[in-house]
Design a protein around this motif. Structure first.
Motif, PDB file in Angstrom:
ATOM      1  N   VAL A  50      13.675 115.586 -46.548  1.00 35.98           N
ATOM      2  CA  VAL A  50      14.339 115.896 -45.438  1.00 35.98           C
ATOM      3  C   VAL A  50      15.371 116.850 -45.769  1.00 35.98           C
ATOM      4  CG1 VAL A  50      15.939 115.051 -43.626  1.00 35.98           C
ATOM      5  CG2 VAL A  50      14.270 113.896 -44.369  1.00 35.98           C
ATOM      6  N   LEU A  51      15.288 118.089 -45.158  1.00 30.51           N
ATOM      7  CA  LEU A  51      16.027 119.252 -45.266  1.00 30.51           C
ATOM      8  C   LEU A  51      17.080 119.315 -44.145  1.00 30.51           C
ATOM      9  CD1 LEU A  51      16.653 121.968 -47.070  1.00 30.51           C
ATOM     10  CD2 LEU A  51      15.143 122.986 -45.376  1.00 30.51           C
ATOM     11  N   LYS A  52      18.402 119.364 -44.645  1.00 35.02           N
ATOM     12  CA  LYS A  52      19.528 119.336 -43.593  1.00 35.02           C
ATOM     13  C   LYS A  52      20.267 120.991 -43.608  1.00 35.02           C
ATOM     14  CE  LYS A  52      23.523 116.970 -41.667  1.00 35.02           C
ATOM     15  NZ  LYS A  52      24.143 115.869 -41.774  1.00 35.02           N
ATOM     16  N   ILE A  53      19.628 121.670 -42.764  1.00 29.55           N
ATOM     17  CA  ILE A  53      20.172 123.079 -42.671  1.00 29.55           C
ATOM     18  C   ILE A  53      21.697 122.824 -42.131  1.00 29.55           C
ATOM     19  CG2 ILE A  53      19.869 125.405 -42.394  1.00 29.55           C
ATOM     20  CD1 ILE A  53      17.066 124.852 -42.462  1.00 29.55           C
ATOM     21  N   ALA A  54      22.788 123.412 -42.708  1.00 33.93           N
ATOM     22  CA  ALA A  54      24.174 123.251 -42.147  1.00 33.93           C
ATOM     23  C   ALA A  54      24.060 124.050 -41.095  1.00 33.93           C
ATOM     24  CB  ALA A  54      25.110 123.241 -43.234  1.00 33.93           C
ATOM     25  N   ARG A  55      24.957 124.075 -40.082  1.00 31.92           N
ATOM     26  CA  ARG A  55      25.124 125.004 -38.777  1.00 31.92           C
ATOM     27  C   ARG A  55      25.714 126.216 -39.489  1.00 31.92           C
ATOM     28  NH1 ARG A  55      29.232 121.360 -38.818  1.00 31.92           N
ATOM     29  NH2 ARG A  55      31.396 122.005 -38.572  1.00 31.92           N
ATOM     30  N   LYS A  56      25.541 127.332 -38.960  1.00 34.95           N
ATOM     31  CA  LYS A  56      25.896 128.529 -39.159  1.00 34.95           C
ATOM     32  C   LYS A  56      27.418 128.665 -39.136  1.00 34.95           C
ATOM     33  CE  LYS A  56      22.908 132.317 -37.915  1.00 34.95           C
ATOM     34  NZ  LYS A  56      22.609 133.600 -36.864  1.00 34.95           N
ATOM     35  N   GLY A  57      27.978 129.179 -40.392  1.00 37.44           N
ATOM     36  CA  GLY A  57      29.255 129.368 -40.679  1.00 37.44           C
ATOM     37  C   GLY A  57      29.801 128.399 -41.457  1.00 37.44           C
ATOM     38  N   THR A  58      29.121 127.305 -41.708  1.00 33.29           N
ATOM     39  CA  THR A  58      29.693 126.171 -42.714  1.00 33.29           C
ATOM     40  C   THR A  58      29.685 126.584 -43.947  1.00 33.29           C
ATOM     41  OG1 THR A  58      28.307 124.359 -41.773  1.00 33.29           O
ATOM     42  CG2 THR A  58      28.810 124.019 -43.827  1.00 33.29           C
ATOM     43  N   THR A  59      31.094 126.536 -44.621  1.00 35.77           N
ATOM     44  CA  THR A  59      31.269 127.145 -46.032  1.00 35.77           C
ATOM     45  C   THR A  59      30.772 126.356 -47.107  1.00 35.77           C
ATOM     46  OG1 THR A  59      33.546 125.734 -46.112  1.00 35.77           O
ATOM     47  CG2 THR A  59      33.625 127.832 -45.036  1.00 35.77           C
ATOM     48  N   PRO A  60      30.866 127.067 -48.123  1.00 40.05           N
ATOM     49  CA  PRO A  60      30.280 126.146 -49.455  1.00 40.05           C
ATOM     50  C   PRO A  60      31.256 125.092 -49.901  1.00 40.05           C
ATOM     51  CG  PRO A  60      30.210 128.651 -49.700  1.00 40.05           C
ATOM     52  CD  PRO A  60      30.534 128.367 -48.522  1.00 40.05           C
ATOM     53  N   GLN A  61      32.295 125.495 -49.635  1.00 36.51           N
ATOM     54  CA  GLN A  61      33.385 124.161 -49.796  1.00 36.51           C
ATOM     55  C   GLN A  61      33.454 122.850 -49.087  1.00 36.51           C
ATOM     56  OE1 GLN A  61      34.094 127.318 -49.205  1.00 36.51           O
ATOM     57  NE2 GLN A  61      34.841 128.056 -50.991  1.00 36.51           N
ATOM     58  N   THR A  62      32.779 123.142 -47.940  1.00 35.28           N
ATOM     59  CA  THR A  62      32.530 121.863 -46.924  1.00 35.28           C
ATOM     60  C   THR A  62      31.317 120.934 -47.467  1.00 35.28           C
ATOM     61  OG1 THR A  62      33.485 123.011 -44.922  1.00 35.28           O
ATOM     62  CG2 THR A  62      32.106 121.262 -44.604  1.00 35.28           C
ATOM     63  N   LEU A  63      30.479 121.856 -47.902  1.00 40.30           N
ATOM     64  CA  LEU A  63      28.988 121.038 -48.083  1.00 40.30           C
ATOM     65  C   LEU A  63      29.553 120.559 -49.650  1.00 40.30           C
ATOM     66  CD1 LEU A  63      27.360 121.019 -45.889  1.00 40.30           C
ATOM     67  CD2 LEU A  63      25.448 122.472 -47.332  1.00 40.30           C
ATOM     68  N   GLU A  64      30.030 121.199 -50.394  1.00 44.57           N
ATOM     69  CA  GLU A  64      30.301 120.609 -51.834  1.00 44.57           C
ATOM     70  C   GLU A  64      31.185 119.374 -51.687  1.00 44.57           C
ATOM     71  OE1 GLU A  64      32.250 124.298 -53.612  1.00 44.57           O
ATOM     72  OE2 GLU A  64      30.170 125.208 -53.673  1.00 44.57           O
ATOM     73  N   ARG A  65      32.086 119.244 -50.738  1.00 46.49           N
ATOM     74  CA  ARG A  65      32.868 118.283 -50.542  1.00 46.49           C
ATOM     75  C   ARG A  65      31.873 117.004 -49.945  1.00 46.49           C
ATOM     76  NH1 ARG A  65      36.983 121.567 -48.380  1.00 46.49           N
ATOM     77  NH2 ARG A  65      36.223 121.090 -46.289  1.00 46.49           N
ATOM     78  N   THR A  66      31.012 117.259 -49.169  1.00 46.48           N
ATOM     79  CA  THR A  66      29.888 116.247 -48.701  1.00 46.48           C
ATOM     80  C   THR A  66      29.148 115.785 -49.919  1.00 46.48           C
ATOM     81  OG1 THR A  66      30.110 117.099 -46.371  1.00 46.48           O
ATOM     82  CG2 THR A  66      28.399 115.662 -47.110  1.00 46.48           C
ATOM     83  N   VAL A  67      28.807 116.663 -50.596  1.00 45.46           N
ATOM     84  CA  VAL A  67      27.959 116.316 -51.825  1.00 45.46           C
ATOM     85  C   VAL A  67      28.646 115.439 -52.820  1.00 45.46           C
ATOM     86  CG1 VAL A  67      26.722 117.267 -53.903  1.00 45.46           C
ATOM     87  CG2 VAL A  67      26.367 118.254 -51.728  1.00 45.46           C
ATOM     88  N   ALA A  68      29.816 115.813 -53.164  1.00 44.38           N
ATOM     89  CA  ALA A  68      30.671 115.197 -54.168  1.00 44.38           C
ATOM     90  C   ALA A  68      30.907 113.733 -53.485  1.00 44.38           C
ATOM     91  CB  ALA A  68      32.095 115.835 -54.235  1.00 44.38           C
ATOM     92  N   LEU A  69      31.082 113.389 -52.242  1.00 49.22           N
ATOM     93  CA  LEU A  69      31.254 112.307 -51.724  1.00 49.22           C
ATOM     94  C   LEU A  69      30.312 111.329 -51.477  1.00 49.22           C
ATOM     95  CD1 LEU A  69      33.331 110.381 -49.808  1.00 49.22           C
ATOM     96  CD2 LEU A  69      32.019 111.295 -48.005  1.00 49.22           C
ATOM     97  N   VAL A  70      29.016 111.703 -51.386  1.00 45.86           N
ATOM     98  CA  VAL A  70      27.787 111.093 -51.058  1.00 45.86           C
ATOM     99  C   VAL A  70      27.509 110.569 -52.495  1.00 45.86           C
ATOM    100  CG1 VAL A  70      25.218 111.140 -50.741  1.00 45.86           C
ATOM    101  CG2 VAL A  70      26.941 112.092 -49.177  1.00 45.86           C
ATOM    102  N   ARG A  71      27.547 111.574 -53.349  1.00 46.78           N
ATOM    103  CA  ARG A  71      27.276 111.186 -55.064  1.00 46.78           C
ATOM    104  C   ARG A  71      28.389 109.939 -55.447  1.00 46.78           C
ATOM    105  NH1 ARG A  71      23.333 114.221 -56.914  1.00 46.78           N
ATOM    106  NH2 ARG A  71      23.458 116.357 -56.646  1.00 46.78           N
ATOM    107  N   TRP A  72      29.493 110.250 -55.010  1.00 48.40           N
ATOM    108  CA  TRP A  72      30.376 109.022 -55.175  1.00 48.40           C
ATOM    109  C   TRP A  72      30.008 107.599 -54.811  1.00 48.40           C
ATOM    110  CZ3 TRP A  72      33.819 106.254 -51.785  1.00 48.40           C
ATOM    111  CH2 TRP A  72      34.747 105.343 -52.853  1.00 48.40           C
ATOM    112  N   LEU A  73      29.488 107.917 -53.335  1.00 44.53           N
ATOM    113  CA  LEU A  73      28.976 106.742 -52.682  1.00 44.53           C
ATOM    114  C   LEU A  73      27.933 105.990 -53.339  1.00 44.53           C
ATOM    115  CD1 LEU A  73      29.277 107.637 -48.981  1.00 44.53           C
ATOM    116  CD2 LEU A  73      30.634 105.866 -50.201  1.00 44.53           C
TER     117      LEU A  73
END
Length: 301
Positions: A50-73
């Motif tokens: 499943v590929l989730k393409i973030a909405r236009k304008g999403t910053t790398p920092q926003t997605l990096e925070r999400t990735v870090a959180l999910v890895r922690w979970l």
């Protein structure tokens, strides 16, 4: 004529290019992509990925925070949809587009119920504060941000929503919470959870709205979805029994409920310019607020 925007704010040509690039990056043939969700982000099934393409304008920092959180979970053993084990996260695509890559969980015929949300949501609220950056939940700021960028409402509706935000902001100062602050999902609902049939459990998904705040916000959100989207009182009662708290009996319920519903309306008003056909539903919801129709059923946008 300008081409209407598709999920994530991308045109069909842009989305085709991004999918082709992602398939090349992931080593997939990309034969029959299937759009799974398309309201804010473009969530596409590519084989078992499943590929989730973030909405236009999403910053790398926003997605990096999400990735870090999910890895922690995942490290905590929390029931979340897992990342695809071999993919780079996040995936950087053409023209600044970003995506995350997830393991596909085939769903059985029986849909998610509100009761299914109780155990994973309670488990989330019991977790300690994560050692990764997580924003503070602030619904009123989000409401005002949406109103400031909304171009679809007439002046009368805009003024009504803005005044309502002012009233609720004052009312919120009088609310006394009873649950301990925690990490909150931010938008827990039937569509943001999946069955994991291999583990015989319910897993949460869509971590874009995760924050630190009061668990009461999550509970109110589940109640709104049960009441507004036709699931019925039995769904809510089963969730409350499973979670162990009925937030509707708490004195602060009505204030949080009204703020949460206002945020749902203003968010959809902001997006209406790129979501053909949704403005009439937004206007119908606003009319319902004016007439205090708490039981008015909403259509999903």
């Amino acid at each position: 004529m300008t081409e209407p925007h598709l999920p994530g704010g991308y045109t069909s040509d842009e989305l085709t290019t991004l999918l082709a690039q992602a398939c090349e990056e992931l080593g997939l043939d990309g034969g029959r992509p299937r759009l799974l969700r398309g309201h804010t982000n473009a969530v596409v099934l590519l084989g078992a990925v499943v590929l989730k393409i973030a909405r236009k304008g999403t910053t790398p920092q926003t997605l990096e925070r999400t990735v870090a959180l999910v890895r922690w979970l995942q490290d905590q053993g929390f029931p979340t949809v897992p990342f695809h084990p071999t993919a780079r996260q996040p995936l950087h695509l053409a023209d600044g587009a970003l995506a995350t890559v997830w393991t596909y969980l085939p769903q059985p015929a029986n849909p998610i119920t509100a009761a299914d949300l109780a155990a994973p949501l309670a488990a989330l609220h019991r977790l300690h504060t994560p050692p990764v950056p997580v924003r503070q939940l602030d619904n009123l700021t989000a409401i005002r941000r949406s109103l400031a960028t909304t171009r679809t409402l007439d002046a009368e509706d805009w003024d009504f929503l803005s005044h309502r935000a002012d009233q609720l902001e004052h009312a919120l100062t009088q609310v006394e919470y009873v649950l301990a602050p925690s990490i909150v999902q931010g938008d827990p609902q039937h569509r943001n959870a999946l069955h994991d049939t291999a583990g015989d459990l319910t897993v949460l998904c869509d971590w874009d709205t995760v924050a630190l705040g009061q668990p009461e916000w999550d509970l109110v959100t589940v109640e709104i979805h049960c009441r507004r989207f036709g699931y019925g009182p039995r769904h809510w009662a089963d969730f409350a029994d499973g979670y162990g708290t009925d937030v509707t009996t708490w004195p602060g319920y009505r204030v949080l409920r009204d703020i949460r519903e206002l945020r749902m309306i203003t968010t959809n008003a902001r997006k209406a310019a790129h979501t053909p056909g949704s403005l009439s539903e937004v206007q119908r919801r606003i009319k319902g607020l004016r007439e205090e129709e708490d039981a008015l059923l909403w259509s999903i946008l």
